[in-house]
Motif scaffolding. Sequence first.
Motif, PDB file in Angstrom:
ATOM      1  N   MET A  50      17.104 -23.789   5.580  1.00 29.24           N
ATOM      2  CA  MET A  50      16.704 -24.939   6.398  1.00 29.24           C
ATOM      3  C   MET A  50      17.949 -25.288   7.206  1.00 29.24           C
ATOM      4  SD  MET A  50      14.340 -27.249   7.179  1.00 29.24           S
ATOM      5  CE  MET A  50      13.152 -27.588   5.908  1.00 29.24           C
ATOM      6  N   GLY A  51      18.030 -24.724   8.396  1.00 30.27           N
ATOM      7  CA  GLY A  51      19.251 -24.874   9.170  1.00 30.27           C
ATOM      8  C   GLY A  51      20.363 -24.090   8.495  1.00 30.27           C
ATOM      9  N   LYS A  52      21.487 -24.745   8.247  1.00 32.54           N
ATOM     10  CA  LYS A  52      22.621 -24.089   7.587  1.00 32.54           C
ATOM     11  C   LYS A  52      22.596 -24.266   6.077  1.00 32.54           C
ATOM     12  CE  LYS A  52      25.704 -24.398  11.523  1.00 32.54           C
ATOM     13  NZ  LYS A  52      27.007 -24.874  12.012  1.00 32.54           N
ATOM     14  N   GLU A  53      21.596 -24.971   5.566  1.00 33.52           N
ATOM     15  CA  GLU A  53      21.506 -25.232   4.130  1.00 33.52           C
ATOM     16  C   GLU A  53      20.296 -24.503   3.551  1.00 33.52           C
ATOM     17  OE1 GLU A  53      23.504 -29.319   3.145  1.00 33.52           O
ATOM     18  OE2 GLU A  53      21.878 -29.639   4.561  1.00 33.52           O
ATOM     19  N   TRP A  54      20.176 -24.567   2.245  1.00 28.10           N
ATOM     20  CA  TRP A  54      19.107 -23.881   1.522  1.00 28.10           C
ATOM     21  C   TRP A  54      18.277 -24.867   0.724  1.00 28.10           C
ATOM     22  CZ3 TRP A  54      18.186 -18.673   1.915  1.00 28.10           C
ATOM     23  CH2 TRP A  54      19.161 -17.930   2.580  1.00 28.10           C
ATOM     24  N   MET A  55      16.986 -24.580   0.621  1.00 25.64           N
ATOM     25  CA  MET A  55      16.078 -25.395  -0.194  1.00 25.64           C
ATOM     26  C   MET A  55      15.402 -24.499  -1.226  1.00 25.64           C
ATOM     27  SD  MET A  55      14.349 -28.168   2.367  1.00 25.64           S
ATOM     28  CE  MET A  55      13.747 -29.116   0.961  1.00 25.64           C
TER      29      MET A  55
END
Length: 71
Positions: A50-55
């Motif tokens: 999710m963008g530069k992050e992870w979910m």
Amino acid sequence: MNRSALALLLSAGVCLGTSAARAQANDMFPSQAAAEKRAKELKCSGAFAMGKEWMPCQNFDLYEKAVSREK
């Protein structure tokens, strides 16, 4: 609350109540491994960017279902 994560979710067109937005902001991780660890806690598998992050979970729909079962 991670404000940049919340802004990213809202800019992606995700319409959330305040508590749901907080839960999702708390489930954004800097690494895929951390998101996959949370996925195990939610009884789902995988992670998605999710963008530069992870979910956690394989996608957002599965994530929402897993979080709703957790309550």
